[in-house]
Design an enzyme around this catalytic site. Structure first.
Site, mmCIF file in Angstrom:
data_model
loop_
_atom_site.group_PDB
_atom_site.id
_atom_site.type_symbol
_atom_site.label_atom_id
_atom_site.label_comp_id
_atom_site.label_asym_id
_atom_site.label_seq_id
_atom_site.Cartn_x
_atom_site.Cartn_y
_atom_site.Cartn_z
ATOM 1 C CB SER A 38 -10.089 4.379 -11.475
ATOM 2 O OG SER A 38 -10.627 4.879 -10.268
ATOM 3 C CE LYS A 39 -12.080 -3.311 -11.470
ATOM 4 N NZ LYS A 39 -12.937 -3.246 -12.619
#
Ligand code: GLU
Length: 488
Positions: A246-247
């Site tokens: 994820s980010k």
């Protein structure tokens, strides 16, 4: 393998994520290997979250990766009537029904059940299934909103997945799930099944985050009387902390990797190896080799780890394989972007630039690094790396050492590697030091940093005038700092 038809079906609620790109690549490789069709379907029924610019970005990233699709792009938003017709058909067949219960009613039932520690399921009372026709007609007349629910049969659903094997799901775990929302839009489950059937998809290759949706899809395929495609769920991509990528882990959009200087071929190679293996330890595959080697049986169940260091290494390998001229062509926009050199400079100094590229190529990991890594070929150092100053410019004798070096270099007529090297080595011997003790301080003076290609090659490229000038500047810098030290 006949009539292989696969699809990539992104929802344009964000940019193309590396996980999505990996799914697209597996589908594309599979289609290309078997002479099948690779179709692109934009799943844009979530109007509030979908955007045209996201569609454009997804398409751009696919083009960058060279994932060409066959035929026209299918947009789900243009097919709403098709889904409505199919939902109506299921209602007519008694396999789905309209549900007029309001959100508030359902929420209060959910809360009542929760109070008794029960799991609320609509199918437990199915109020709307037992409504009389007149009541339904009256509701419709007054325009009361409704959703369409699938009428879940008793029993269990069994299907086979190419990666996960046989999967059995007892219907006790499922509910009368919604297939059409109150705004008339289909849910993902209905749209995906209708489209996969109409597009005659033979294999559904997608992320295993959809594995839990698949029983619903199988139920719908059966309810429509359609054959199921073959399911192939590919494992998740994890970050270094073993959590879903994820980010938090850094860039997740393909476009960001393009911008930060990765080559499409290297990125394609890297993503292909996330969750797929050819069976040996090979890491480098050309596009053609990937097509040739790709096989569904090589998809692993184990989640794949996203290792950026490996990506950098792979990219470095691809950069190494380029000709100097090609690499120069690729890095020129980077040079221009940073304003280090101008178009005019590029036109007039091609031979010099090609020599720089040849020197930098083995050290370059990403295109964007080129300006920072090679700025000293274009301008004198503006500063000296602090850590390196402390390490390599210690003690008063360093001024004397740089001075001696400067004097000797001034006497050289020809600034060639073969002549430069003996000068430096003989000075080191006279000073009774290792060559490194002369080279490191010299490198810092000439480049301002502690890493560069071989210093003799760098000197030859810089030429005598610049080398002498920079040595003088460094000596001056050291002298003025020595005075400052003496004063404090
Ligand atoms: N639109 C879905 C997604 O972006 C993919 C659906 C599918 O492949 O079945 O996750």
């Amino acid at each position: 393998m006949e009539n292989i038809r696969v699809r990539f079906a992104p929802s344009p609620t964000g940019y193309l994520h590396v996980g999505g790109a990996r799914t697209a690549i597996f589908n594309w490789l599979f289609a290309r290997k078997h002479g099948g069709k690779f179709l692109l379907r934009i799943e844009d029924t979530d109007v509030a979250r979908s955007g045209e610019e996201m569609v454009a970005a997804i398409i751009q990233s696919m083009q960058w990766l060279g994932l060409n699709w066959d035929g026209e792009i299918v947009y789900q938003s243009a097919r709403l009537e098709v889904y409505k017709t199919q939902a109506a058909q299921l209602i007519a067949d008694g396999k789905a029904y309209k549900c007029f219960c309001s959100k508030e009613e359902l929420e209060s039932k959910r809360q009542n059940a929760a109070r008794e520690k029960l799991d609320y399921k609509y199918k437990h009372d199915r109020i709307c299934l037992s409504r009389k026709t007149e009541e339904i007609t009256a509701f419709e007349k007054e325009g009361r909103p409704f959703v369409v629910r699938f009428k879940l049969p008793e029993g269990e659903t069994v299907f086979s997945d190419r990666v996960y094997g046989e999967i059995r799901v007892n219907h006790a775990q499922l509910d009368d799930f919604i297939i059409q929302r109150s705004d008339g839009y289909p849910t993902y489950h209905l749209a995906v099944v209708v489209d996969d059937h109409e597009m005659a998809i033979s294999h559904i290759i997608r992320g295993d985050d959809h594995l839990s949706n698949t029983p619903k899809h199988v139920l719908l395929f059966h309810a429509f009387g359609w054959a199921c495609p073959i399911f192939v769920h590919v494992p998740l991509i994890l970050g270094p902390d073993k959590q879903r990528l994820s980010k938090r882990h850094g860039a997740t959009a393909v476009g960001e990797y393009e911008k930060s200087g990765y080559l499409a071929e290297a990125f394609l190679n890297f993503l292909s190896l996330l969750g797929w293996s050819s069976g040996d330890d090979r890491e480098l595959f050309s596009r053609e080799e990937l097509i040739q080697e790709f096989d569904l049986s090589g998809i692993q169940k184990k989640s794949a780890g996203f290792d950026e260091k490996k990506l950098e290494w792979l990219n470095g390998q691809y950069l190494m394989a380029l000709t100097d001229r090609k690499l120069l062509e690729l890095v020129t926009p980077e040079f221009l972007k940073t304003g280090l050199i101008s178009n005019d400079y590029v036109a007039k100094n091609e031979a010099y630039l090609l020599k720089i590229i040849a020197l930098m190529k083995p050290r370059l990991k990403r295109l964007v690094e080129i300006s920072e890594m090679s700025c000293y070929f274009f301008k004198d150092p503006q500063t000296y790396e602090e850590k390196a100053v402390k390490k390599h410019w210690k003690g008063p004798e360093i001024i004397e050492q740089l001075n001696r070096l400067k004097n000797r270099l001034e006497n050289l007529d020809d600034f060639k590697v073969s002549l430069l090297e003996p000068v430096i080595r003989s000075l080191a011997e006279e000073l009774d030091k290792g060559a490194g003790k002369v080279i490191h301080p010299l490198r810092l003076a000439l480049t301002g940093v502690s890493f560069s290609p071989g210093i003799f090659e760098v000197m030859e490229l810089l030429g005598k005038d610049r080398v002498i000038k920079r040595l003088k500047t460094a000596i001056h810098f050291l002298e003025s700092h020595a005075i400052e030290h003496a004063e404090t």
